[in-house]
Enzyme design. Structure first.
Site, PDB file in Angstrom:
ATOM      1  N   ASP A 104       0.862  -1.186   0.000  1.00  8.44           N
ATOM      2  CA  ASP A 104       0.000   0.000   0.000  1.00  8.44           C
ATOM      3  C   ASP A 104       0.902   1.240   0.000  1.00  8.44           C
ATOM      4  OD1 ASP A 104      -2.231   1.619   0.140  1.00  8.44           O
ATOM      5  OD2 ASP A 104      -2.889   0.916   2.110  1.00  8.44           O
TER       6      ASP A 104
ATOM      7  N   ASP B 132      -9.230   3.807  -1.764  1.00  9.10           N
ATOM      8  CA  ASP B 132     -10.028   4.235  -0.620  1.00  9.10           C
ATOM      9  C   ASP B 132     -11.418   4.705  -1.040  1.00  9.10           C
ATOM     10  OD1 ASP B 132      -7.776   3.641   0.813  1.00  9.10           O
ATOM     11  OD2 ASP B 132      -7.129   5.707   1.046  1.00  9.10           O
TER      12      ASP B 132
END
Length: 800
Positions: A537, A613
């Site tokens: 990430d 997200d």
């Protein structure tokens, strides 16, 4: 104080949505404004046909900018599978420009094929590759590509080619010299006006062969955004060109954007931006940049499918407009006009901050041909482990070993199948990756053995930022070996991310990637096990206290290259090194699984991708289909969106519909933010839990089919998740559809994405008869039907 304020602002984004002001618009980018302000017209770039050099598979010819007298080299190549490659580079650059080495986006050197030269005629140079042609117009430079005599792609038809050549800034000493020689001008021999000054349309001048810079033009040598100054030591070096698709109304691709599948005109908006960025709670239906990008665009109509891959890793922008084709340019355009005299055309304008022009033109002519051609360049998705196609249970964060055990047991007790459980950043010791928080995970290997005994895997997060802590061995080893990215002054770059003060390995270097790969050995990653896999990430990279929440553009890599030249490949090289590490850990005997947020062309070879997200809202459920179709079109086949949305608390209906929508998408993971309520399926009311359980079980029922589709993907480049037109290319009504999709060529899926919806309208393509997989009810093709879709129903049909 500025840095602290920015960090707080970034963190607040997790509560209040995206802060657009943290990210540039075109008007806040010097090179974007310069290119976008160009007006269509006659180009200053002219081919010098007397310099033409030809080999069996390639050509090279000089091109001159007649306003600056700067010379360029135009290179053309014929490649197998009906692909032309066109490169434009400076003939004598002051500083060598960055070209992506083979093995990064291109998995191997492209195989060349005979390129036949048909001579110079009527101001053009004509080359053929099988039945396809490339015609180079000499004055001005323009390249037209034809499929069986029909024009399908044109470069520089509008004259928007702009190549900002390398130059040196005029400092005070050279300015003083110019002033001194100007005093002598009355005594010097008078020269013609053309010899004396040649004005450059790009804002430069040539004075007696010596370039005089216009240092007063804004943003050429220094640029400021939100208080951050980009030093731009090498000045303006952008490249851009217009690419037209005559005969095509629709273009697709260039992910990642939270927008419709068929790309929209940007006439009244910013261009589509390509710059890997960490964007919290991204907005929908706008051209803002997101986490990863693939500069690959496909145009489709009922006759042909073509593609353009612009290989450039710098920040890019793309304008799109729909127009009527200019028949004065394409004299034979009328040959394929049907009905009226107006032929549609999509005009695009691509521009990048640095690098070269390196364009692959893929001439199909059908969808399956395009995917094969693109895969022949950037590689296929390797067949993933079967378990990785199952259901993944994740959240930020499962608190400790007891929490992991209880979730694992509860899923079994409620008969909910799953294959993988995930741990986010809180499992580490103070956000130091390759470590465990021993107060909460005191015996990680026992936890991993318990999962392994059931055939299950664990995925842990390993981000590329390393906490600057003298007691953290991974960081000190990288620092002492000189493996870290530098700032503009040559010191180790120091930025803020989850651990606080952090530094980043320079993954552009092969020896750094090998070092990173070694960290995943059982010996180095203590507490790990063979059933532990990896999630990369924040690898755009995300830097909380830097401009646009990423590396400054003038940060330096170990090679001396600036970040502006290579930015979009950094994240890809992170997950590639991770993939290699997992391969090495198993002595190259087991297929790895890696998930990445940042990506570029070629990422499909070493990682799965998720859409970042997103939010637990109906609109974000709806956008998953067009976003996934775009990713699959651009080679990113093993991809998905967080089920339920990462942020916020979806209600039970939304969460149920999301599981149903995702069960036929390639990557199937539920994930949630640390501040959200727990939402594991067994915690929901029984009605919703039962429906979700049945959806997950249906996933496992069709797992062999999904596995077969990935085998097909590995061998042919065909995406598992397909827009309807990919299988029914002549059905024009499917060209804009992005609310239903095909899984392979057999399953038609129409998710319900509206609150309270109990029926849905489905278009059934082709001449086939379609069967509902649950009720066996039949539907005839080439018709639109409204069908019942109660909460318990996920509409999937198979054709006979």
């Amino acid at each position: 104080m500025r840095h602290i304020s920015l960090i707080l602002g970034v963190l607040l984004c997790t509560c209040f949505g995206v802060h657009r002001e943290n990210f540039r618009t075109c008007d806040q980018s010097g090179f974007c404004k310069r290119h976008r302000n160009l007006q269509p017209g006659t180009s200053n770039y002219v081919v010098q046909p007397s310099t033409l050099r030809i080999s069996k598979t390639s050509l090279m010819v000089d091109v001159v900018n007649t306003k600056t007298n700067v010379r360029f080299l135009l290179q053309g190549y014929g490649l197998v599978n009906s692909i032309f490659r066109v490169k434009l580079v400076e003939a004598e650059p002051i500083r060598e420009r960055y070209e992506i080495p083979v093995g990064i986006s291109l998995f191997a050197e492209p195989v060349e094929e005979e390129l036949k030269y048909h001579g110079e005629k009527d101001g053009t140079l004509t080359f053929s590759l099988g039945d396809n042609k490339m015609v180079i117009n000499i004055d001005p430079l323009r390249l037209d590509f034809f499929i069986s005599g029909e024009p399908v792609v044109s470069l520089n038809a509008q004259g928007l080619l702009k190549f900002e050549h390398t130059r040196t800034k005029q400092g005070w000493f050279s300015s003083l010299g110019s002033w001194f020689f100007s005093l002598l001008s009355p005594f010097r021999e008078t020269k013609s006006e053309n010899e004396e000054v040649a004005q450059d349309a790009e804002g430069d001048q040539k004075v007696e062969g010596t370039q005089k810079q216009d240092d007063d033009e804004p943003d050429m040598w220094e640029e400021t955004f939100k208080g951050f100054t980009d030093s731009k030591p090498h000045g303006p070096t952008s490249v851009g060109v217009d690419i037209a698709f005559p005969g095509f109304r629709y273009v697709y691709g260039i992910p990642e954007h939270a927008d419709s599948f068929a790309l929209k005109t940007t006439k009244t908006t910013d261009p589509y931006r390509m710059y890997n960025l960490d964007v919290f709670e991204y907005d929908l239906y706008n051209p803002m940049a997101l986490y990863g990008h693939v500069p690959f665009m496909v145009a489709h109509n009922e006759k042909n499918t073509v593609g353009v891959f612009f290989q450039n890793p710098a920040e890019g922008w793309i304008d799109i407009q729909s127009n009527v084709a200019d028949k004065s340019i394409f004299k034979n355009l009328a040959d394929f006009v049907t009905g009226n005299n107006e032929v549609p055309q999509t005009d695009t304008h691509w521009y990048f901050e640095d690098g070269i022009i390196d364009i692959f033109v893929l001439l199909g002519p059908g969808p399956k041909d395009i995917f094969k051609q693109y895969a022949s360049l950037t590689g296929n998705t390797p067949l993933p482990p079967l378990w990785s196609l199952g259901y993944h249970q994740c959240r930020w964060n499962y608190n400790d070993q007891d929490d992991v055990r209880s979730v694992d047991q509860a899923l079994d007790e409620f008969d909910i199948p799953y294959d993988v459980i995930w741990l986010d950043i809180e499992h580490t010791d103070s956000k130091k990756y390759f470590t465990w928080d021993v107060t909460r995970f005191s015996n990680s290997q026992e936890m991993l053995r318990n999962l392994s005994s059931k055939g299950r895997m664990m995925v842990t997060i390993v981000d590329p930022h390393l906490k600057r802590d003298d007691n953290y061995n991974t960081y000190t080893d990288a620092r002492n070996k000189g493996l870290l990215v530098k700032n503009k002054d040559g010191n180790d770059f120091d930025g803020w991310c989850w651990p606080g003060s952090s530094s980043w390995p320079d993954f552009l270097e092969e020896h750094v990637r090998q070092w990173w790969a070694d960290q995943f050995s059982i010996e180095n990653y203590q507490g790990s096990a063979p059933n532990l896999y990896v999630w990369n990430d924040m690898n755009e990279p995300s830097v909380f206290n830097s401009p646009e929440i990423t590396f400054p553009k003038d940060a330096k890599h170990l090679s001396g290259r600036e970040n502006r030249e290579v930015h979009n490949v950094y994240g890809m090289l992170v997950h590639r090194a991770t993939f290699e590490g997992l391969l090495k850990r198993s002595d190259y005997k087991k297929r790895p699984f890696v998930l990445t947020r940042a990506f570029f062309a070629g990422s499909q070879r070493s990682a799965a991708v998720w859409t970042g997200d997103n939010m637990g809202e109906w609109s974000h459920l709806k956008i998953t289909v067009p976003m996934m179709l775009s990713l699959n079109l651009a080679g990113i086949h093993f991809s998905g969106a967080d089920v339920g949305g990462f942020f916020r608390n979806p209600d039970n209906e939304l969460l149920t519909r999301w599981y149903q929508a995702a069960l036929f998408q390639p990557f199937f993971r539920a994930h949630a933010h640390i501040d959200t309520k727990r939402r594991e399926p067994y915690l929901l009311p029984e009605e919703n839990m039962v429906i979700i359980r049945e959806a997950i079980k249906k996933r496992y029922t069709y797992l062999p089919y999904m596995y077969l589709l990935f085998y097909e993907s590995e061998n042919t480049g065909m995406p598992p998740m397909r827009a309807l037109w990919m299988e029914y290319p002549k059905e024009t009504r499917t060209f804009e559809m992005d609310d239903e999709f095909l899984l392979g060529d057999a399953l038609l899926v129409k998710p319900v994405v509206e609150q309270g919806q109990t029926s849905t309208t489905v278009y059934f393509p082709g001449d086939d008869i379609w069967y509902d997989i649950d009720t066996y009810k039949t539907y005839h093709g080439k018709q639109e039907v409204t069908v019942d879709a109660p909460l318990s129903k996920v509409l999937v049909c198979v054709f006979a």
